[in-house]
Structures are given as structure tokens and as C-alpha cells.
Design an enzyme around this catalytic site. Structure first.
Site, PDB file in Angstrom:
ATOM      1  N   GLY A  31      -9.833  39.886  -7.614  1.00 53.66           N
ATOM      2  CA  GLY A  31      -9.055  39.910  -8.855  1.00 53.66           C
ATOM      3  C   GLY A  31      -9.844  40.581  -9.949  1.00 53.66           C
ATOM      4  O   GLY A  31     -11.080  40.564  -9.927  1.00 53.66           O
ATOM      5  N   GLN A  74     -12.175  42.745 -18.529  1.00 50.73           N
ATOM      6  CA  GLN A  74     -13.421  42.944 -17.777  1.00 50.73           C
ATOM      7  C   GLN A  74     -13.835  44.410 -17.695  1.00 50.73           C
ATOM      8  O   GLN A  74     -14.979  44.712 -17.378  1.00 50.73           O
ATOM      9  CB  GLN A  74     -13.276  42.391 -16.343  1.00 50.73           C
ATOM     10  CG  GLN A  74     -13.126  40.883 -16.294  1.00 50.73           C
ATOM     11  CD  GLN A  74     -13.007  40.418 -14.862  1.00 50.73           C
ATOM     12  OE1 GLN A  74     -11.921  40.384 -14.302  1.00 50.73           O
ATOM     13  NE2 GLN A  74     -14.130  40.086 -14.256  1.00 50.73           N
ATOM     14  N   CYS A 116     -16.980  35.654 -10.032  1.00 53.13           N
ATOM     15  CA  CYS A 116     -16.343  36.548 -10.990  1.00 53.13           C
ATOM     16  C   CYS A 116     -17.136  37.843 -11.029  1.00 53.13           C
ATOM     17  O   CYS A 116     -18.370  37.796 -11.050  1.00 53.13           O
ATOM     18  CB  CYS A 116     -16.333  35.888 -12.369  1.00 53.13           C
ATOM     19  SG  CYS A 116     -15.571  36.900 -13.648  1.00 53.13           S
ATOM     20  N   LEU A 117     -16.441  38.977 -11.044  1.00 51.98           N
ATOM     21  CA  LEU A 117     -17.156  40.259 -11.065  1.00 51.98           C
ATOM     22  C   LEU A 117     -17.935  40.443 -12.358  1.00 51.98           C
ATOM     23  O   LEU A 117     -18.854  41.255 -12.406  1.00 51.98           O
ATOM     24  CB  LEU A 117     -16.170  41.415 -10.849  1.00 51.98           C
ATOM     25  CG  LEU A 117     -15.510  41.448  -9.471  1.00 51.98           C
ATOM     26  CD1 LEU A 117     -14.518  42.597  -9.363  1.00 51.98           C
ATOM     27  CD2 LEU A 117     -16.555  41.547  -8.368  1.00 51.98           C
ATOM     28  N   HIS A 168      -7.429  32.204 -12.661  1.00 54.72           N
ATOM     29  CA  HIS A 168      -8.729  32.722 -13.102  1.00 54.72           C
ATOM     30  C   HIS A 168      -8.534  34.020 -13.898  1.00 54.72           C
ATOM     31  O   HIS A 168      -9.124  34.192 -14.965  1.00 54.72           O
ATOM     32  CB  HIS A 168      -9.602  32.945 -11.858  1.00 54.72           C
ATOM     33  CG  HIS A 168     -10.926  33.604 -12.103  1.00 54.72           C
ATOM     34  ND1 HIS A 168     -12.119  33.016 -11.755  1.00 54.72           N
ATOM     35  CD2 HIS A 168     -11.249  34.814 -12.641  1.00 54.72           C
ATOM     36  CE1 HIS A 168     -13.118  33.838 -12.091  1.00 54.72           C
ATOM     37  NE2 HIS A 168     -12.610  34.932 -12.615  1.00 54.72           N
ATOM     38  N   GLU A 169      -7.664  34.907 -13.387  1.00 55.81           N
ATOM     39  CA  GLU A 169      -7.458  36.196 -14.064  1.00 55.81           C
ATOM     40  C   GLU A 169      -6.684  36.031 -15.372  1.00 55.81           C
ATOM     41  O   GLU A 169      -6.983  36.703 -16.353  1.00 55.81           O
ATOM     42  CB  GLU A 169      -6.747  37.195 -13.131  1.00 55.81           C
ATOM     43  CG  GLU A 169      -7.482  37.515 -11.833  1.00 55.81           C
ATOM     44  CD  GLU A 169      -8.953  37.854 -12.010  1.00 55.81           C
ATOM     45  OE1 GLU A 169      -9.323  38.431 -13.046  1.00 55.81           O
ATOM     46  OE2 GLU A 169      -9.746  37.522 -11.112  1.00 55.81           O
ATOM     47  N   HIS A 200      -8.934  35.136 -18.111  1.00 57.11           N
ATOM     48  CA  HIS A 200      -9.653  36.272 -18.695  1.00 57.11           C
ATOM     49  C   HIS A 200      -8.873  36.874 -19.865  1.00 57.11           C
ATOM     50  O   HIS A 200      -9.465  37.375 -20.818  1.00 57.11           O
ATOM     51  CB  HIS A 200      -9.869  37.379 -17.652  1.00 57.11           C
ATOM     52  CG  HIS A 200     -11.088  37.203 -16.797  1.00 57.11           C
ATOM     53  ND1 HIS A 200     -12.361  37.137 -17.314  1.00 57.11           N
ATOM     54  CD2 HIS A 200     -11.224  37.113 -15.453  1.00 57.11           C
ATOM     55  CE1 HIS A 200     -13.229  37.004 -16.307  1.00 57.11           C
ATOM     56  NE2 HIS A 200     -12.567  36.976 -15.171  1.00 57.11           N
TER      57      HIS A 200
HETATM   58 NI    NI Z   1     -13.367  36.757 -13.262  1.00 57.58          NI
END
Ligand code: NI
Length: 171
Positions: free
Chosen positions: A46, A51, A94-95, A136-137, A140
Site C-alpha cells: 500500500g 508518502q 510502512c514504506l 493504514h493507508e 496516512h
Molecule cells: Ni504506511
């Protein structure tokens, strides 16, 4: 398509609330596709527009297994319409927090309304990993990271490890 740079926490942009998308036009679709390319390359399941430094309510997810065909989902303006009372705990990463993981408890299932890449309003009923990933996304888009759902102690440990990771990477 182009690969984009992913912001690493702590970064003030990751704490900001993203703005709704007005029209899902070519530029939005291009961004969604670039985000998918960036996510697959990472690799991740995701990615949300903040991000990659863009404060728009756009996210992409694909929770297909390694041996399954890709199942990319592109969302603009996602909204959680319903969430289950039942909760589930799952390890999240998380990236924007590379190599950091923690157990997070969230509703086990959600109903999400969003606009797809054609601007069509759709609804998705998600459970399991997809429910976790979509929540989660969407977090963000509101400046919330998975570390905001865990204890201060655990968060501090992760942020310290992340600072070390950043230093090692810069060296
Ligand atoms: Ni994330």
C-alpha cells in the site's frame, strides 16, 4: 510511469491532512500509476500520496500474494462508511518507516466508499489483510502513522531505530 521518492519518517508532510481530489483526471491517474510502480518496486502492499510528498486524498493497495496475479486498487477520496466491532491485531510495516514493524489492533472489517481511476464511485467491503491495509493507508491521508496506534514506549524505540537506519543509509 515513473518511480517516485518515498518520504521517511519523521517528516512534517507525513503528519499533515491531505486535501480531497476535485476531479479524477489524467494527472490523478498518472499519479496513481506512478504510486503503484513505486509501491511494487519497494516492495510494499500500500502507498498513500502524502508518502510521495503529495497532500491529496489518493492511495493505492495490492494485497495479492507473490504467486497470485496483481490486484491493484486505486482510490481517490476514500471514506470509511462502516467498521466492524470485531477487532484484529496484525503486524504492520510502512514504506515510510523502513524495516520497522509493530502489532496494531484495528477493526477486522470495513466498508469503504471511494472513486476509482475513472472517477466512478465504488464501495469495497474489506476484511483480513486488505482491511488492515486500507485503514493504514487512509490513516496516512489524515497524517496518522501506524506508530500513532502503539504505546509511546514502542513508538520511541521505533523512531530511534529509524534514526539509526537513516544515518546508516546516509553514510
Ligand atoms: Ni504506511
Amino acid at each position: 510511469m515513473a518511480k517516485l521518492d518515498i518520504l521517511i519518517a519523521p517528516d512534517p508532510v507525513l503528519k499533515k491532512k491531505a486535501k480531497p481530489v476535485g476531479v479524477v483526471d489524467g494527472e490523478v491517474v498518472r499519479l496513481m500509476d506512478d504510486m503503484l510502480e513505486t509501491m511494487y518496486a519497494a516492495p510494499g502492499i500500500g502507498l498513500a500520496a502524502p508518502q510521495v510528498g503529495i497532500l491529496s486524498r489518493i492511495l493505492v493497495v495490492d494485497v495479492a500474494g507473490r504467486d497470485e496475479p496483481a490486484q491493484p486498487i486505486r482510490m481517490a477520496n476514500p471514506e470509511i462508511l462502516w467498521q466492524s466491532d470485531e477487532r484484529e491485531t496484525r503486524e504492520e510495516g510502512c514504506l515510510s518507516l523502513p524495516e520497522q514493524f509493530a502489532e496494531v489492533t484495528r477493526p477486522a472489517a470495513v466498508q469503504v466508499r471511494y472513486q476509482d481511476e475513472t472517477g466512478t464511485v465504488r464501495e469495497l467491503r474489506a476484511d483480513g489483510l486488505l482491511a488492515t491495509c486500507v485503514q493504514h493507508e487512509i490513516d496516512h491521508l489524515d497524517g496518522v502513522l501506524f506508530t500513532d496506534h502503539i504505546s509511546l514506549l514502542k513508538r520511541n524505540i521505533i523512531m530511534r531505530k529509524l534514526a539509526k537506519w537513516k544515518k546508516a543509509k546516509a553514510a
